[in-house]
Design a protein around this motif. Structure first.
Motif, PDB file in Angstrom:
ATOM      1  N   PHE A 101       0.858  -1.186   0.000  1.00 22.93           N
ATOM      2  CA  PHE A 101       0.000   0.000   0.000  1.00 22.93           C
ATOM      3  C   PHE A 101       0.895   1.237   0.000  1.00 22.93           C
ATOM      4  N   PRO A 102       1.552   1.519  -1.135  1.00 16.93           N
ATOM      5  CA  PRO A 102       2.562   2.586  -1.149  1.00 16.93           C
ATOM      6  C   PRO A 102       1.990   3.963  -0.872  1.00 16.93           C
ATOM      7  N   GLY A 103       0.727   4.194  -1.098  1.00 19.67           N
ATOM      8  CA  GLY A 103       0.167   5.521  -0.852  1.00 19.67           C
ATOM      9  C   GLY A 103      -0.148   5.776   0.606  1.00 19.67           C
ATOM     10  N   VAL A 104      -0.277   4.702   1.410  1.00 16.17           N
ATOM     11  CA  VAL A 104      -0.654   4.837   2.815  1.00 16.17           C
ATOM     12  C   VAL A 104       0.593   5.121   3.637  1.00 16.17           C
ATOM     13  N   THR A 199       4.695  17.584   5.210  1.00 16.16           N
ATOM     14  CA  THR A 199       3.898  16.928   4.178  1.00 16.16           C
ATOM     15  C   THR A 199       2.512  16.629   4.734  1.00 16.16           C
ATOM     16  N   SER A 200       1.498  16.986   3.957  1.00 14.53           N
ATOM     17  CA  SER A 200       0.132  16.721   4.387  1.00 14.53           C
ATOM     18  C   SER A 200      -0.558  15.840   3.352  1.00 14.53           C
ATOM     19  N   GLY A 201      -1.581  15.193   3.804  1.00 15.14           N
ATOM     20  CA  GLY A 201      -2.346  14.327   2.924  1.00 15.14           C
ATOM     21  C   GLY A 201      -3.798  14.322   3.350  1.00 15.14           C
ATOM     22  N   LEU A 202      -4.475  13.232   3.087  1.00 17.58           N
ATOM     23  CA  LEU A 202      -5.869  13.098   3.451  1.00 17.58           C
ATOM     24  C   LEU A 202      -6.055  11.863   4.311  1.00 17.58           C
ATOM     25  N   GLY A 203      -7.146  11.865   5.061  1.00 14.54           N
ATOM     26  CA  GLY A 203      -7.435  10.735   5.931  1.00 14.54           C
ATOM     27  C   GLY A 203      -8.729  10.041   5.533  1.00 14.54           C
ATOM     28  N   ILE A 226     -16.971   1.712  19.488  1.00 17.63           N
ATOM     29  CA  ILE A 226     -15.873   1.949  20.437  1.00 17.63           C
ATOM     30  C   ILE A 226     -14.818   2.886  19.853  1.00 17.63           C
ATOM     31  N   GLY A 227     -14.892   3.184  18.580  1.00 19.49           N
ATOM     32  CA  GLY A 227     -13.893   4.071  17.994  1.00 19.49           C
ATOM     33  C   GLY A 227     -13.809   3.854  16.499  1.00 19.49           C
ATOM     34  N   SER A 228     -12.670   4.239  15.955  1.00 11.86           N
ATOM     35  CA  SER A 228     -12.486   4.098  14.516  1.00 11.86           C
ATOM     36  C   SER A 228     -11.020   3.920  14.203  1.00 11.86           C
ATOM     37  N   VAL A 229     -10.767   3.228  13.093  1.00 10.22           N
ATOM     38  CA  VAL A 229      -9.415   3.110  12.575  1.00 10.22           C
ATOM     39  C   VAL A 229      -9.323   4.010  11.344  1.00 10.22           C
ATOM     40  N   GLY A 230      -8.148   4.555  11.118  1.00 10.14           N
ATOM     41  CA  GLY A 230      -7.985   5.463  10.004  1.00 10.14           C
ATOM     42  C   GLY A 230      -6.626   5.337   9.367  1.00 10.14           C
ATOM     43  N   ILE A 231      -6.529   5.889   8.187  1.00 10.87           N
ATOM     44  CA  ILE A 231      -5.255   5.926   7.479  1.00 10.87           C
ATOM     45  C   ILE A 231      -4.994   7.350   7.037  1.00 10.87           C
ATOM     46  N   GLY A 232      -3.743   7.695   6.941  1.00 14.71           N
ATOM     47  CA  GLY A 232      -3.332   8.934   6.313  1.00 14.71           C
ATOM     48  C   GLY A 232      -2.568   8.585   5.046  1.00 14.71           C
ATOM     49  N   PHE A 233      -3.007   9.100   3.922  1.00 12.64           N
ATOM     50  CA  PHE A 233      -2.378   8.725   2.659  1.00 12.64           C
ATOM     51  C   PHE A 233      -2.048   9.970   1.851  1.00 12.64           C
ATOM     52  N   SER A 234      -1.048   9.815   1.027  1.00  9.41           N
ATOM     53  CA  SER A 234      -0.585  10.892   0.166  1.00  9.41           C
ATOM     54  C   SER A 234      -1.327  10.806  -1.162  1.00  9.41           C
ATOM     55  N   PRO A 267     -15.751  30.085   8.798  1.00  4.41           N
ATOM     56  CA  PRO A 267     -16.884  29.706   9.665  1.00  4.41           C
ATOM     57  C   PRO A 267     -17.110  28.204   9.618  1.00  4.41           C
ATOM     58  N   PRO A 268     -17.654  27.617  10.668  1.00  6.95           N
ATOM     59  CA  PRO A 268     -17.866  26.151  10.696  1.00  6.95           C
ATOM     60  C   PRO A 268     -18.995  25.732   9.754  1.00  6.95           C
ATOM     61  N   GLY A 269     -18.875  24.467   9.250  1.00  4.26           N
ATOM     62  CA  GLY A 269     -19.908  23.905   8.399  1.00  4.26           C
ATOM     63  C   GLY A 269     -19.885  24.388   6.967  1.00  4.26           C
ATOM     64  N   VAL A 270     -18.851  25.106   6.571  1.00  2.85           N
ATOM     65  CA  VAL A 270     -18.742  25.617   5.209  1.00  2.85           C
ATOM     66  C   VAL A 270     -17.607  24.891   4.507  1.00  2.85           C
ATOM     67  N   TYR A 271     -17.870  24.461   3.250  1.00  3.51           N
ATOM     68  CA  TYR A 271     -16.872  23.708   2.494  1.00  3.51           C
ATOM     69  C   TYR A 271     -16.550  24.438   1.192  1.00  3.51           C
ATOM     70  N   GLN A 272     -15.369  24.211   0.732  1.00  4.82           N
ATOM     71  CA  GLN A 272     -14.964  24.746  -0.562  1.00  4.82           C
ATOM     72  C   GLN A 272     -14.184  23.671  -1.317  1.00  4.82           C
ATOM     73  N   ARG A 273     -14.169  23.806  -2.643  1.00  6.03           N
ATOM     74  CA  ARG A 273     -13.432  22.837  -3.458  1.00  6.03           C
ATOM     75  C   ARG A 273     -11.945  23.153  -3.373  1.00  6.03           C
ATOM     76  N   THR A 274     -11.190  22.096  -3.072  1.00  7.07           N
ATOM     77  CA  THR A 274      -9.753  22.239  -2.872  1.00  7.07           C
ATOM     78  C   THR A 274      -9.031  21.262  -3.796  1.00  7.07           C
ATOM     79  N   VAL A 275      -7.940  21.710  -4.376  1.00  7.20           N
ATOM     80  CA  VAL A 275      -7.121  20.858  -5.231  1.00  7.20           C
ATOM     81  C   VAL A 275      -6.178  20.061  -4.344  1.00  7.20           C
ATOM     82  N   PHE A 276      -6.280  18.724  -4.427  1.00  6.08           N
ATOM     83  CA  PHE A 276      -5.410  17.849  -3.641  1.00  6.08           C
ATOM     84  C   PHE A 276      -4.191  17.393  -4.429  1.00  6.08           C
ATOM     85  N   PHE A 277      -4.334  17.373  -5.777  1.00  6.45           N
ATOM     86  CA  PHE A 277      -3.207  16.930  -6.607  1.00  6.45           C
ATOM     87  C   PHE A 277      -3.318  17.608  -7.965  1.00  6.45           C
TER      88      PHE A 277
END
Length: 611
Positions: A101-104, A199-203, A226-234, A267-277
């Motif tokens: 999983f090279p991206g993770v 370096t930042s990525g997405l989860g 009881i919780g959650s498992v997550g990954i951070g990937f580039s 402000p909270p609850g507001v989204y905008q389109r963001t370029v990730f790559f």
């Protein structure tokens, strides 16, 4: 002066025709240039769309593999009531993220608990992580009704400083966690997360539930959560290798999605389109000389899009650049040649029409001669048939009158000799009896010959003759034969009776030889216009080339006999469903009278009434 004016008019007409031909040729060439260019562009666009869907499929499959990785990690917590940090570390090490999983970049577990449970869980995690030299603190500080705190992160050397962060402190992340908890699906908030220094990525996160608890509805999933498992990937590594087989400098791939504005202080609850790559961030925006496709990719919870662009010239081969001009040249040239040919043909139209008229007249004359010849042949065939039937009558009559009478006299003498020698001369009596038997056999043969040449039963009427013939056929072959009529006796002309009788004989002969039938049906009918006879059997039917078989003239003879009388013949057959021969002859000049049927004649007919 008139000749000069006519010549000048012809020259002007030629010039006008030349200009029209040139304009037509140029117009056709231009149209072919445009249509070929459009066809090439459409073909290139189809190839581009195929490439875009291929990129979409690759990204979808990779993201699905990330979701499967999270699902497998969440299953680790179903194996026992509690998973320690060491067990989690060994599990992640066994995944071999770098190769599979090279991206993770990281895998983590965040435990969810209430404010009342915070002191006990905080103390437990400080003991467990303190042994590894990690200082566990919940961040940001302060008390909240519920926490989802990052507890384990692997590889721990990557981002151990993030242990203790409360994910629910961010409203966008809290909404994504609640959606994942209530649905059981993977989700992402679109929030950028640090995966490496600078370096930042997405989860992406997947809910974890307590083992052996029902998960049938939202209330049950919330109780078992009881919780959650997550990954951070580039994202850049996610897209790595996707564009390897595409034009490098003219291909642009932009991956974007909705990201919360609160990450930027909004402000909270507001989204905008963001370029990730973006593999070409400095490239110009979309232009008409580029192909472009906007396609979604499957990330649960937030919509991601890929903006795939390729310069049109990169999709064309070298020959594609020349094809429109080649098509234009070919269209112009071919149209000019066709126009010249049209002019040539137009100038010779009268001659062609005249020649066609002459050929038509010759053809009509030939058809007339052929029709006349055909009529003559038909009349000749009818005459030959009449002569043949008359000759049969004459021979039958001579056999009956001469040979029959002689055989009758001979039989009488032999009978007298046998009766007078029965006691005194046994041997002579035996020879006389044997001679008498031979004479009877000869009389029987003569009778059969006479019937074959000209059955006397025809003199009794058509219905009686048909009835006698089918009775003879049934006696000789053993095939069941049925006559269907309205009970009337049809008296027809001698030629008509002979024709129908011979057709019946030929049909029954074909049945006995070829049909393999077990039943035959003969139907006689009379209406106002025609006398019809139908012979049908239940045999194997005719072969496809049955009537065209060399040396076979039975069916052809039937058709010709009917045509001579001006009638119609229809022969139908189906494989294993039998054959039907239907003939109809006009009543005019053929029907003499109709009467009630007489009793059936004896079978066989006694030719020598004196016997």
């Amino acid at each position: 002066m008139g000749i000069v004016a006519e010549f000048a008019q012809r020259i002007a007409s030629i010039r006008l025709g030349s200009w029209l031909g040139a304009l037509l040729s140029l117009g056709v060439g231009t149209g072919l240039h445009i249509s070929t260019s459009n066809a090439i562009e459409n073909d290139a666009h189809e190839r581009f769309l195929h490439m875009a869907r291929s990129v979409q499929s690759i990204l979808d499959s990779r993201i699905k593999s990330y979701a499967d990785l999270l699902r497998g990690t969440s299953s680790l917590f179903l194996a026992g009531d509690d998973v320690t940090s060491e067990e989690f570390r060994r599990y992640v090490a066994g995944l071999d993220l770098e190769n599979h999983f090279p991206g993770v970049e990281t895998i983590n577990f965040a435990r969810t608990f209430s404010d009342a449970e915070r002191p006990a869980i905080e103390a437990q995690l400080r003991r467990e992580l303190g042994a590894k030299g990690l200082d566990f603190r919940i961040r940001p500080t302060g008390h909240r009704p519920e926490y989802t705190v990052l507890t384990y992160i692997e590889p721990s050397s990557a981002r151990a400083d993030r242990i203790g962060i409360d994910l629910q402190a961010r409203p966008a992340v809290a909404l994504a966690l609640a959606h994942s908890r209530d649905t059981g699906d993977a989700s992402t908030s679109g929030t950028r997360v640090p995966i490496k220094p600078h370096t930042s990525g997405l989860g992406m996160r997947m809910p974890v539930y307590r083992p052996a608890m029902p998960l049938n509805d939202v209330a049950q999933r919330r109780a078992a959560y009881i919780g959650s498992v997550g990954i951070g990937f580039s994202v850049s590594r996610l897209a790595q290798g996707v564009l390897d087989n595409m034009p490098k400098h003219s291909t642009r791939l932009v991956i974007s999605g909705l990201s919360p504005v609160e990450e930027l202080g909004g402000p909270p609850g507001v989204y905008q389109r963001t370029v990730f790559f973006d593999n070409q961030p400095q490239a110009r925006e979309y232009a008409p000389d580029m192909f472009r496709a906007l396609l979604p990719v499957g990330v649960s919870g937030r919509g991601w899009d890929i903006d795939f662009r390729i310069a049109k010239h990169s999709m064309y081969s070298e020959i594609d650049s020349y094809l429109p001009w080649v098509a234009m040249l070919a269209g112009t040239t071919s149209t000019a040649l066709l126009y010249a040919l049209f002019q040539t043909l137009s100038s010779s139209r009268r001659r062609a029409i005249s020649l066609a008229e002459e050929m038509t007249e010759e053809l009509r004359a030939s058809e007339t001669k052929l029709q006349k010849t055909n009529d003559n042949l038909r009349r000749l065939a009818a005459h030959a048939e009449t002569i043949k039937e008359n000759e049969r009558k004459r021979i039958a009559r001579e056999i009956h009158d001469d040979l029959g009478q002689n055989l009758l006299a001979l039989r009488i003498e032999a009978d007298l000799l046998a009766s007078r020698t029965s006691r005194r001369h046994p041997r002579l009596h035996a020879r006389a009896r044997w001679t008498l038997e031979q004479i009877d056999a000869t009389i029987k043969s003569v009778r059969q010959i006479i019937n074959d040449l000209r059955p006397h039963v025809l003199d009794l009427g058509l219905t009686a003759a048909v009835d006698w013939q089918i009775a003879e056929f049934q006696r000789r072959t053993g095939i069941a034969c049925e006559l269907v009529s309205d009970g009337r006796e049809l008296h027809v002309s001698d030629r008509c009776a002979t024709t129908l009788f011979r057709i019946l004989q030929e049909s029954l002969t074909n049945v006995s030889r070829h049909a393999r039938a077990t039943a035959v049906r003969v139907e006689l009918a009379l209406d106002a216009e025609s006398i019809s006879m139908t012979v049908s059997d239940n045999g194997i039917g005719l072969a496809k080339s049955g009537s065209q078989k060399p040396g076979s003239f039975g069916l052809v003879g039937i058709e010709e006999r009917v045509r001579i009388l001006g009638g119609r013949c229809l022969i139908t057959s189906r494989p294993n469903a039998g054959t039907t021969v239907h003939v109809s002859i006009p009543t005019a000049d053929n029907l003499i009278s109709v009467s009630q049927a007489a009793p059936a004649p004896p079978s066989p007919i006694r030719v020598f009434e004196s016997l």
